[in-house]
Design an enzyme around this catalytic site. Structure first.
Site, PDB file in Angstrom:
ATOM      1  N   GLN A  91     -95.440  17.858 144.541  1.00 19.36           N
ATOM      2  CA  GLN A  91     -95.946  17.309 145.585  1.00 19.36           C
ATOM      3  C   GLN A  91     -95.425  15.919 145.960  1.00 19.36           C
ATOM      4  OE1 GLN A  91    -100.728  18.150 144.874  1.00 19.36           O
ATOM      5  NE2 GLN A  91     -99.499  18.183 143.124  1.00 19.36           N
ATOM      6  N   ASN A  92     -94.425  15.566 144.990  1.00 23.61           N
ATOM      7  CA  ASN A  92     -94.109  14.017 144.997  1.00 23.61           C
ATOM      8  C   ASN A  92     -92.945  13.796 146.278  1.00 23.61           C
ATOM      9  OD1 ASN A  92     -95.477  13.788 142.903  1.00 23.61           O
ATOM     10  ND2 ASN A  92     -93.926  14.019 141.259  1.00 23.61           N
ATOM     11  N   ASP A  94     -90.831  11.244 146.154  1.00 23.63           N
ATOM     12  CA  ASP A  94     -89.756  10.832 145.340  1.00 23.63           C
ATOM     13  C   ASP A  94     -88.570  11.728 145.255  1.00 23.63           C
ATOM     14  OD1 ASP A  94     -89.734  11.765 142.619  1.00 23.63           O
ATOM     15  OD2 ASP A  94     -91.630  10.628 142.615  1.00 23.63           O
ATOM     16  N   HIS A 109     -94.838  18.140 150.257  1.00 25.86           N
ATOM     17  CA  HIS A 109     -95.377  16.994 151.051  1.00 25.86           C
ATOM     18  C   HIS A 109     -94.079  16.186 151.506  1.00 25.86           C
ATOM     19  CE1 HIS A 109     -99.531  17.203 148.540  1.00 25.86           C
ATOM     20  NE2 HIS A 109     -99.367  18.143 149.608  1.00 25.86           N
ATOM     21  N   CYS A 117     -87.109  13.155 163.102  1.00 29.41           N
ATOM     22  CA  CYS A 117     -86.997  12.871 164.495  1.00 29.41           C
ATOM     23  C   CYS A 117     -88.281  13.662 165.445  1.00 29.41           C
ATOM     24  CB  CYS A 117     -85.761  12.831 165.280  1.00 29.41           C
ATOM     25  SG  CYS A 117     -85.707  12.588 167.081  1.00 29.41           S
ATOM     26  N   CYS A 136     -82.387   8.126 166.382  1.00 30.12           N
ATOM     27  CA  CYS A 136     -82.181   9.346 165.661  1.00 30.12           C
ATOM     28  C   CYS A 136     -80.669   9.355 165.565  1.00 30.12           C
ATOM     29  CB  CYS A 136     -82.908  10.397 166.197  1.00 30.12           C
ATOM     30  SG  CYS A 136     -82.327  11.835 165.604  1.00 30.12           S
ATOM     31  N   SER A 178    -103.841  15.854 139.950  1.00 25.44           N
ATOM     32  CA  SER A 178    -105.134  15.785 139.620  1.00 25.44           C
ATOM     33  C   SER A 178    -105.678  16.984 140.135  1.00 25.44           C
ATOM     34  CB  SER A 178    -105.897  14.600 140.105  1.00 25.44           C
ATOM     35  OG  SER A 178    -105.550  14.574 141.761  1.00 25.44           O
ATOM     36  N   ASN A 202    -101.143  17.842 131.415  1.00 26.15           N
ATOM     37  CA  ASN A 202    -101.785  16.506 132.159  1.00 26.15           C
ATOM     38  C   ASN A 202    -102.340  15.309 131.120  1.00 26.15           C
ATOM     39  OD1 ASN A 202    -101.927  15.541 135.027  1.00 26.15           O
ATOM     40  ND2 ASN A 202    -104.045  15.654 134.907  1.00 26.15           N
TER      41      ASN A 202
END
Ligand code: OAD
Length: 234
Positions: A91-92, A94, A109, A117, A136, A178, A202
């Site tokens: 989901q990161n 980075d 994500h 674009c 672009c 989470s 976690n």
């Protein structure tokens, strides 16, 4: 690990926390400093594009100063060594999984280091800023680039591939998330229905902790390398 061939791993902000990237929902996390509705929805972008572009420009600059930690490195080691099927769904936004060397990876994500674009639909690698409305690189249109990050209300990426992998999984492992955001929060149930064993790694029990067969609580930097050693029989 006996009887395990297909592994799906879901990661969230907790896996990058020890690299110095803020999580979203911990104390002092990003969603305490900013309102989701101000920076992470298509409506926010339409209403105040400068605010949204500046927010993502800052985040894009920040992640480039961070380095992968022991959890990213252990997952990349598992990816390289595991002879069966394996998919890391992060989901990161980075790029620390890939900088650590992970190859079998989906960014559900989106990615900070892409610009999208909205004129020609091309994704271009982007390390600089978008606030000055650059053209672009693919089609030359000016002012049409946005962060390639999935906002609330938008469809996450590559869901068909992910559900197919979940349906084949023998083992599903959720790390540093989470369990507050769907559809990712529902992956554990999807994997269970297909007969997969499920494990949570976690800092604390996630919102969906009761769906997992087993859970280990602590820092990803400690838990993940130890778990990878177990899986690889080292
Ligand atoms: P959250 O901030 O919601 O959750 C991070 C989880 O990681 C929490 O359960 C923490 O306890 C745990 N954690 C923190 N530090 C840790 C560490 N060192 N080791 C292990 N666990 C640790 O982040 P996500 O679950 O990733 O989406 O958030 C999901 C989505 O919500 C994000 O992708 C983002 C956000 O809104 C979008 O922007 C679309």
């Amino acid at each position: 690990m006996s009887g395990i061939n297909n592994i799906v791993i879901l990661t969230g902000a907790g896996v990058s926390a020890e690299s110095g990237i803020d999580t979203f929902r911990d104390a002092g996390g990003l969603w305490e400093q900013h309102r989701v509705e101000d920076v992470a929805t298509p409506e926010a972008f339409a209403r105040d594009p400068d605010l949204v572009l500046r927010f993502y420009d800052m985040r894009r600059a920040a992640i480039q100063t961070k380095r992968p930690n022991a959890a990213h490195e252990a997952l990349a080691r598992l990816d390289a060594a595991w002879p069966g099927e394996l998919l890391i769904v992060t989901q990161n936004v980075d790029d620390l999984h890939e900088r650590a060397g992970a190859k079998r990876l989906i960014h559900i994500h989106g990615e900070h280091l892409n610009a999208w674009c909205t004129a020609c639909d091309a994704r271009s690698r982007w390390t600089g800023t978008l606030i000055e409305r650059p053209a672009c690189p693919a089609c030359g249109a000016a002012g049409m680039l946005r962060p390639d990050v999935v906002w609330f209300g938008e469809m996450p990426y590559r869901m068909d591939e992910i559900y197919a992998a979940l349906n084949r999984a023998d083992l599903f492992v959720s790390i540093g998330t989470s369990g507050a955001v769907y559809p990712a929060a529902g992956f554990v149930r999807e994997a269970r229905q297909s007969g997969a064993r499920t494990l949570e790694l976690n800092m604390e029990p996630s919102q969906g902790s009761h769906w997992f067969d087993a859970a280990r609580h602590g820092s990803a930097g400690a838990l993940v390398p130890a778990w990878v050693d177990e899986v690889l029989g080292q």
